[in-house]
Design an enzyme around this catalytic site. Sequence first.
Site, PDB file in Angstrom:
ATOM      1  N   THR A  98       0.836  -1.204   0.000  1.00  0.00           N
ATOM      2  CA  THR A  98       0.000   0.000   0.000  1.00  0.00           C
ATOM      3  C   THR A  98       0.870   1.252   0.000  1.00  0.00           C
ATOM      4  OG1 THR A  98      -1.772  -1.123   1.199  1.00  0.00           O
ATOM      5  CG2 THR A  98      -1.777   1.280   1.276  1.00  0.00           C
ATOM      6  N   ALA A 118       2.695   1.814  -3.399  1.00  0.00           N
ATOM      7  CA  ALA A 118       1.806   2.325  -4.440  1.00  0.00           C
ATOM      8  C   ALA A 118       1.429   3.777  -4.164  1.00  0.00           C
ATOM      9  CB  ALA A 118       0.555   1.452  -4.525  1.00  0.00           C
ATOM     10  N   GLU A 119       1.197   4.076  -2.898  1.00  0.00           N
ATOM     11  CA  GLU A 119       0.831   5.441  -2.521  1.00  0.00           C
ATOM     12  C   GLU A 119       1.978   6.398  -2.798  1.00  0.00           C
ATOM     13  OE1 GLU A 119       0.875   6.526   1.728  1.00  0.00           O
ATOM     14  OE2 GLU A 119      -1.215   7.091   1.445  1.00  0.00           O
ATOM     15  N   ARG A 120       3.198   5.934  -2.548  1.00  0.00           N
ATOM     16  CA  ARG A 120       4.369   6.800  -2.700  1.00  0.00           C
ATOM     17  C   ARG A 120       4.526   7.268  -4.141  1.00  0.00           C
ATOM     18  NH1 ARG A 120       9.427   4.926   0.624  1.00  0.00           N
ATOM     19  NH2 ARG A 120       8.216   5.957   2.229  1.00  0.00           N
ATOM     20  N   LEU A 151       1.799   9.772  -4.989  1.00  0.00           N
ATOM     21  CA  LEU A 151       2.041  10.998  -4.220  1.00  0.00           C
ATOM     22  C   LEU A 151       3.105  11.851  -4.887  1.00  0.00           C
ATOM     23  CD1 LEU A 151       2.035  12.791  -1.573  1.00  0.00           C
ATOM     24  CD2 LEU A 151       3.921  11.340  -0.830  1.00  0.00           C
TER      25      LEU A 151
END
Length: 203
Positions: free
Chosen positions: A77, A80-82, A85
């Site tokens: 998670t 993928a968020e990084r 972002l």
Amino acid sequence: HKADWCALLARTSPTGSPYQNISYLLVPLDSPGVRVSPLVQLNGDTEFGEVFFDDVVVPETATVGEVGQGWSYAMHTLSAERGSLILRRTADLSVAYHDLVAELAAGPVGDDQVAALGELAGGLFALEAQCDRIVTRMTEQPDQASPADSLDKALLTRFEQQLFGFARDCLGAYAGLPEASGHGLDGRRWAHDYYYSRAASIY
């Protein structure tokens, strides 16, 4: 305090390694026993909150994936968020850089400031070029985390803190008076963004 659900990493087994007895749960924040208290950040925003759990019970159906695999799901998670972002934040920083240049151009600009803006332009170019690689990686291997994610985040953090640190320096004595518009700059905006940038080292 704005969310309906939270992701919760919980120990679901007394045995096994610390990373193998964690499960990933999705918990409705209106569940009995859940209390959320907003946290005021250094820049005045309330993006985050403390979440307190008092004898909260969730059904087994709240478990995401396999029991005991929560840590690996959480790392995926975050990876993928990084990437997403960095793409969004780079666009934000590009706008901020050009806004700062426009505000400074309205008044006298010293040689040191011109040199610093040139260095920042190079940093922004490098960050935008790296975003091309991020898009390629996310497109070709959407489900695979990469060590490059951490390097990309470090590059983003460095530029963000340089940009807003420079803006704060340009405010001079007005940096402590965000209501004022020192040296033609929007003190409220640049002080807010400077304080937000400090968190980039750890988020």
